[in-house]
Enzyme design. Structure first.
Site, PDB file in Angstrom:
ATOM      1  N   CYS A 225      13.202  10.437   6.950  1.00  0.00           N
ATOM      2  CA  CYS A 225      13.394  10.263   8.894  1.00  0.00           C
ATOM      3  C   CYS A 225      14.947  10.680   9.128  1.00  0.00           C
ATOM      4  CB  CYS A 225      12.969   9.041   8.831  1.00  0.00           C
ATOM      5  SG  CYS A 225      13.500   7.716   7.743  1.00  0.00           S
TER       6      CYS A 225
ATOM      7  N   LYS B 269       0.594  -1.035   0.004  1.00  0.00           N
ATOM      8  CA  LYS B 269       0.122  -0.354   0.221  1.00  0.00           C
ATOM      9  C   LYS B 269       0.719   1.435  -0.303  1.00  0.00           C
ATOM     10  CE  LYS B 269      -1.487   2.997   1.751  1.00  0.00           C
ATOM     11  NZ  LYS B 269      -1.387   4.760   1.727  1.00  0.00           N
TER      12      LYS B 269
ATOM     13  N   GLU C 116       9.493   0.797  11.428  1.00  0.00           N
ATOM     14  CA  GLU C 116      10.766   3.070  10.918  1.00  0.00           C
ATOM     15  C   GLU C 116       9.607   3.352  10.928  1.00  0.00           C
ATOM     16  OE1 GLU C 116      13.216   1.584   7.290  1.00  0.00           O
ATOM     17  OE2 GLU C 116      13.246  -0.418   7.941  1.00  0.00           O
TER      18      GLU C 116
ATOM     19  N   GLU D 236       8.834  16.220  15.402  1.00  0.00           N
ATOM     20  CA  GLU D 236       9.843  16.365  14.141  1.00  0.00           C
ATOM     21  C   GLU D 236       9.154  17.265  13.378  1.00  0.00           C
ATOM     22  OE1 GLU D 236       8.158  12.531  11.439  1.00  0.00           O
ATOM     23  OE2 GLU D 236      10.483  11.774  10.818  1.00  0.00           O
TER      24      GLU D 236
END
Ligand SMILES: NC(=O)C1=CN([C@@H]2O[C@H](COP(=O)(O)OP(=O)(O)OC[C@H]3O[C@@H](n4cnc5c(N)ncnc54)[C@H](O)[C@@H]3O)[C@@H](O)[C@H]2O)C=CC1
Ligand SMILES: O=C(O)/C=C/C=C(\O)C(=O)O
Length: 486
Positions: free
Chosen positions: A288, A178, A254, A390
């Site tokens: 990331c 997906k 992750e 973040e």
């Protein structure tokens, strides 16, 4: 107008509901195409096709045959390099200059590297003494886990999807992917490549849609999925973990990061500036592993900040096709809204905007795109939200420090633990500090220098599990011990 359909059992299929959503190019907000949104039925068909394929010709291939097939897939991606490049850059807006040496080559390498690593991994064996003196042999046998759900993000779409599909297939699993709703193109194109290479139908499937109450949720809650691997935001990781709890399915997560860069006064200043520039601004800061908190030892703080500002001013914003451009837009208007909200928050929290902080004027043709200025702040307190959350944009905060002990505490003062970068010419210090970083990945005098044989993953809220090299074996296979009495 492009139409992105699902890829199920080797065929492109539309949603039975006829539901589609728009896919827009972040460079100028133009319409790229329509994406079919999978309902429960399409997801179910994809998962069942993947399950059936485990028992078909794919399940009967030897490791060597699988390895050869995955090499073919990698070669075909390289042969169709320009199509992948164009599709990836249209979806993400990233410069060809970047994607042609990061995203697409790594998309191909993820198949060859894992096929080779896993094909050459030895089997565990122990000889056991027994009272009759004849002994027993224990032999580890790995079988594929089964059907793997791959939920992938938009920042490095082909790279991060194949990073999971490569090892999953190398281990003999089948997959249902997906991709992010923002970036459907290269995952869809990979279906063609799988067919061209003779990968049996049902081994690689793709369903499009969103997360909650859409394809992502339908896939991760499907009872015939054996394990789920995910890259994306920590909060989404939590939702996926809950879904995986039903039926005790394995997960590999992750997730986000708020990664520190530590610049000691004894560093090579130019190397540190070049590396920190890349770690904060490449891919428009949407990595990331990127550095959003930079700590610089006080004696070189002013010099480092001045050099960073000079380099930021030189970044060349432009269309993906512009050979000079090394900085593109953010992935979407929605993500731009989020990043700009942090630009405003930084000022409210008392930051000094050293450079950037707003929206660039790109001219009438591009001003509708998701452009933001690369930005550097100083002066924030350590508990500011901009320091703790973040942002995932082209921005970083730079703060001075006075001692090794202080900077280790600052670097670790975060809920996240993905990556850290240390800049020093003193190798004893480098090792000492690296060992104290609460992070899964530490680079010394480099950033994003990737060896696909190494463990990759995060500590704390940055994830669960390790992939990369043979580490993925624990996730992508079921290890059985066979004990043979002699
Ligand atoms: N690599 C990373 O660490 C990434 C971090 N982000 C961060 O996450 C923020 C949000 O971006 P999103 O694209 O919305 O990230 P996200 O984590 O929501 O999306 C990643 C993938 O998960 C899927 N997903 C979302 N909710 C789901 C659910 N409940 N069940 C199953 N699948 C689900 C999405 O459709 C997409 O394919 C960004 O602003 C950025 O800060 C985004 C992408 C990558
Ligand atoms: O595997 C890599 O080399 C890159 C990984 C990057 C991410 O996981 C990310 O940005 O989400």
């Amino acid at each position: 107008m492009n139409e992105f359909k699902h890829f199920i059992n080797g065929e492109y299929v539309a949603s039975a509901s006829g539901k589609t959503f728009d896919n827009r190019c972040p460079v100028d907000n133009s319409l790229i195409g329509r994406v079919h949104e999978a309902g429960r039925d399409e997801v179910d068909a994809a998962v069942r096709a993947a399950r059936a394929a485990l028992k078909g010709p794919w399940g009967k291939l030897t490791q060597a045959q699988r390895t050869a097939l995955l090499h073919k897939v990698a070669n075909r991606i390289n042969e169709r390099f320009d199509e992948f490049l164009e599709a990836e850059c249209r979806d993400t807006g990233k410069p060809y200059r970047i994607a042609s040496h990061i995203d697409i080559p790594r998309g191909a390498a993820n198949f060859t590297a894992f096929a080779e690593t896993l094909a050459n991994h030895p089997t565990e064996g122990f000889r056991l003494d027994t009272p009759d003196g004849k002994g027993a042999l224990n032999v580890g046998h790995r079988s594929p886990k089964g059907v793997i759900a791959v939920i992938s993000p938009w920042n490095l779409p082909l790279l991060l999807m194949t990073w999971k599909v490569g090892p999953a297939l190398a281990c003999g699993n089948t997959v249902v992917v997906k991709p992010s709703e923002e970036t459907p193109a290269t995952t869809t194109l990979l279906g063609e490549v799988m067919n061209e290479c003779g990968v049996p139908p049902g081994v690689f499937n793709v369903v499009h849609g969103f997360g909650p109450d859409s394809a992502g949720e339908f896939l991760t809650t499907h009872p015939l999925v054996d394990a789920i691997t995910f890259t994306g935001e920590t909060r989404t990781g939590e939702a996926i973990m809950k879904a995986a709890a039903v039926g005790l399915r394995n997960i590999s997560l992750e997730c986000g990061g708020k990664n520190p860069g530590i610049v000691f006064a004894d560093c090579d200043l130019e190397k540190a500036v070049e590396g920190t520039m890349r770690s904060a601004f490449v891919n428009c800061g949407q990595v990331c592993l990127g550095t959003e908190r930079v700590y610089v030892e006080r004696p070189i703080f002013d010099a480092f900040l001045a050099r960073m500002k000079e380099e930021v001013a030189k970044l060349k914003l432009g269309r993906p096709q512009d050979p000079q451009a090394n900085f593109g837009p953010l992935v979407s208007q929605e993500h731009r809204d989020k990043v700009l909200s942090y630009y405003r928050l930084a000022v409210e929290e008392g930051a000094t905007v050293e450079i950037g902080g707003g929206i660039p004027d790109m001219g009438p043709e591009l001003n509708g795109g998701a452009w933001v200025e690369p930005t550097i702040w100083t002066g924030l307190s350590d508990d500011a939200r901009v320091i703790r959350e973040e942002i995932f944009g082209p921005c970083c905060h730079i703060r001075p420090f006075d001692s090794e002990e202080e900077v280790i505490a600052l670097a670790n003062d975060t809920d996240y633990g993905l990556a850290a970068a240390i800049w020093t010419e003193n190798s004893s210090r480098a090792v000492r500090v690296a060992e104290q970083m609460e992070a899964g990945i530490v680079w010394v005098n480099s950033w994003f220098l990737r060896d696909l044989r190494t463990a990759f993953g995060g500590a704390k809220q940055s994830g669960i599990g390790r992939e990369g090299g043979v580490h993925g074996l624990e996730f992508y296979t079921e290890l059985k011990n066979i004990c043979i009495k002699l």
